[in-house]
Design an enzyme around this catalytic site. Structure first.
Site, PDB file in Angstrom:
ATOM      1  N   TYR A   1     -34.287  88.273  46.075  1.00 30.36           N
ATOM      2  CA  TYR A   1     -35.665  88.558  46.450  1.00 30.36           C
ATOM      3  C   TYR A   1     -36.305  87.409  47.232  1.00 30.36           C
ATOM      4  O   TYR A   1     -37.270  87.610  47.965  1.00 30.36           O
ATOM      5  CB  TYR A   1     -36.512  88.847  45.205  1.00 30.36           C
ATOM      6  CG  TYR A   1     -36.193  90.142  44.513  1.00 30.36           C
ATOM      7  CD1 TYR A   1     -35.314  91.058  45.059  1.00 30.36           C
ATOM      8  CD2 TYR A   1     -36.769  90.445  43.292  1.00 30.36           C
ATOM      9  CE1 TYR A   1     -35.008  92.243  44.412  1.00 30.36           C
ATOM     10  CE2 TYR A   1     -36.480  91.634  42.633  1.00 30.36           C
ATOM     11  CZ  TYR A   1     -35.597  92.528  43.199  1.00 30.36           C
ATOM     12  OH  TYR A   1     -35.312  93.702  42.557  1.00 30.36           O
TER      13      TYR A   1
ATOM     14  N   LYS B   1     -22.364  89.882  37.689  1.00 27.39           N
ATOM     15  CA  LYS B   1     -21.341  90.679  38.381  1.00 27.39           C
ATOM     16  C   LYS B   1     -20.269  89.714  38.872  1.00 27.39           C
ATOM     17  O   LYS B   1     -19.954  89.625  40.055  1.00 27.39           O
ATOM     18  CB  LYS B   1     -21.972  91.462  39.537  1.00 27.39           C
ATOM     19  CG  LYS B   1     -21.077  92.544  40.130  1.00 27.39           C
ATOM     20  CD  LYS B   1     -20.761  93.652  39.140  1.00 27.39           C
ATOM     21  CE  LYS B   1     -19.936  94.739  39.844  1.00 27.39           C
ATOM     22  NZ  LYS B   1     -19.399  95.734  38.871  1.00 27.39           N
TER      23      LYS B   1
ATOM     24  N   ASP C   1     -23.224  96.622  35.505  1.00 24.50           N
ATOM     25  CA  ASP C   1     -23.053  98.070  35.408  1.00 24.50           C
ATOM     26  C   ASP C   1     -22.707  98.486  33.983  1.00 24.50           C
ATOM     27  O   ASP C   1     -23.196  99.509  33.477  1.00 24.50           O
ATOM     28  CB  ASP C   1     -22.015  98.583  36.402  1.00 24.50           C
ATOM     29  CG  ASP C   1     -20.776  97.699  36.492  1.00 24.50           C
ATOM     30  OD1 ASP C   1     -20.723  96.640  35.835  1.00 24.50           O
ATOM     31  OD2 ASP C   1     -19.851  98.070  37.245  1.00 24.50           O
TER      32      ASP C   1
ATOM     33  N   ASP D   1     -34.747  92.850  37.060  1.00 26.76           N
ATOM     34  CA  ASP D   1     -35.756  93.812  37.501  1.00 26.76           C
ATOM     35  C   ASP D   1     -35.329  95.228  37.129  1.00 26.76           C
ATOM     36  O   ASP D   1     -36.100  96.013  36.556  1.00 26.76           O
ATOM     37  CB  ASP D   1     -35.932  93.672  39.015  1.00 26.76           C
ATOM     38  CG  ASP D   1     -37.115  94.460  39.557  1.00 26.76           C
ATOM     39  OD1 ASP D   1     -37.863  95.071  38.763  1.00 26.76           O
ATOM     40  OD2 ASP D   1     -37.302  94.473  40.787  1.00 26.76           O
TER      41      ASP D   1
ATOM     42  N   ASP E   1     -36.617  97.588  33.559  1.00 26.16           N
ATOM     43  CA  ASP E   1     -37.251  98.894  33.730  1.00 26.16           C
ATOM     44  C   ASP E   1     -36.482  99.978  32.975  1.00 26.16           C
ATOM     45  O   ASP E   1     -37.081 100.871  32.375  1.00 26.16           O
ATOM     46  CB  ASP E   1     -37.337  99.258  35.213  1.00 26.16           C
ATOM     47  CG  ASP E   1     -38.476  98.552  35.920  1.00 26.16           C
ATOM     48  OD1 ASP E   1     -39.321  97.952  35.227  1.00 26.16           O
ATOM     49  OD2 ASP E   1     -38.531  98.588  37.155  1.00 26.16           O
TER      50      ASP E   1
END
Length: 358
Positions: A141, A188, A220, A244, A248
């Site tokens: 980001y 990851k 994942d 993020d 959520d």
């Protein structure tokens, strides 16, 4: 003790819920012998309307001089189509200017609201309590990004340094030590070089925390496990983008976004502890603003996090949490968590009921 808190009520239902947070803190002060002084500042859409910018310098300066910041919500369709300026820029600006690098987002399912979870009872059970620690000021980001001259190619760069990773991992280890002693590092590392650095740093730090059970999951797999068996988790720590998304996802396990608090912390000291920004995770919901319909519990629980993390007032934080549970036990609900057989109340009455239980 005296505490100076900057309130940034913002847009939509922000002022509705912040007012109830202030009510709760005043009651805590009355019961425990503290004084909370509130200073309102502008950010978001209301700041654009008043000053032309989403985050006035006056707001930043006030927040830096405060002991803590309580944020309501920013944004709304009124400001969706403005050129080169958006209310949400205030959030990134506050995080950056205040040095807030770690976001703590609990995913809690209160036993009284177990039926509201979208997961089957045999999976979710009667309660859930996990904490996601998200790195907040690095990663993709904030990395270099751009477009090719012809506009047909684009890039966003993920970059992390060892010190950036260490400081947020330290928050994760500390949180796990105060909870159930388990930390899950999510990355990851089978694909991304930045994730391999995350894992190397985490393993080195884990050796310094033998009392913490530390495990590693690919992002994942973690996303899948949050649905398959969320109760296996205690504290999850991860990078900005992964955090993020996962936070959520985890927020929906509790059934209502109106119940979930968050804290953004840095290493900047205030006169009373650690400067932090506390906010509910729900949006501004302008369609129900100023109608006494919003659920203030997420903001009230954010105030409990403020008491716990910025001011180290553990008994006071526990008192707020217990007051929320007692009100839920008595069957009071705002519209978003209402079910047949419970008693529907508005924003102000819910705040008053919780204050009365402290």
């Amino acid at each position: 003790m005296d505490f100076h808190i900057v309130t940034v009520s913002g847009d939509g239902i922000g002022p509705d819920v912040v007012e109830q947070g202030k009510r709760i803190l005043d009651k805590v002060g009355e019961k425990f012998g503290h004084s909370f002084q509130f200073e309102e500042q502008l950010a978001g859409g209301v700041a654009i309307d008043a000053t032309g910018e989403p985050l006035p310098e006056q707001t930043v300066e006030a927040c830096l001089k405060s002991d803590s910041v309580l944020l309501g919500a920013v944004g709304g369709p009124k400001w969706d189509n403005l050129p080169n300026v958006r209310p949400e820029q205030a959030l990134l600006g506050l995080r950056s200017r205040l040095g807030l690098f770690a976001n703590l987002r609990p995913a809690e399912l209160f036993a009284q609201l177990a039926a509201a979870s979208p997961l089957k009872p045999e999976i979710i059970g009667h309660e859930l309590d996990l904490l996601i620690v998200r790195e907040l000021t690095g990663g993709i980001y904030f990395g270099e990004h751009g477009r090719s001259a012809d506009g047909h190619a684009a890039w966003d760069t993920e970059a992390y340094s060892t010190p950036e990773i260490e400081r947020v991992l330290r928050v994760g280890f500390d949180a796990a030590a105060k909870r159930r002693g388990k930390l899950t590092v999510v990355d990851k590392a089978n694909i991304l070089e930045t994730s391999r650095l995350w894992r190397e740093v985490a393993r080195a730090m884990a050796a310094e925390h033998p009392d913490i059970q530390c495990e590693y999951l690919y992002v994942d797999n973690c996303a899948m496990q949050l649905i398959r068996d969320p109760k296996q988790f205690d504290v999850i720590v991860t990078s900005n983008m992964f955090g993020d998304i996962l936070s959520d996802e985890a927020s929906m396990l509790a059934g209502s976004i109106g119940m979930l608090a968050s804290a953004s912390l840095g290493d900047r000291a205030s006169s009373k502890g650690i400067l932090g920004m506390y906010e509910p995770i729900h949006g501004s919901a302008p369609d129900i603003a100023d109608q006494d319909l919003a659920n203030p519990i997420a903001t009230i629980l954010s105030c409990a996090m403020m008491l716990r993390y910025s001011f180290d007032l553990q008994a006071e934080a526990d008192a707020v949490r217990s007051a929320v549970e007692r009100v839920l036990d008595k069957g009071y609900r705002t519209g978003d968590i209402y079910s047949e057989g419970t008693q529907k109340v508005g924003t102000k009455e819910m705040g008053a009921l919780i204050a009365a239980e402290i």
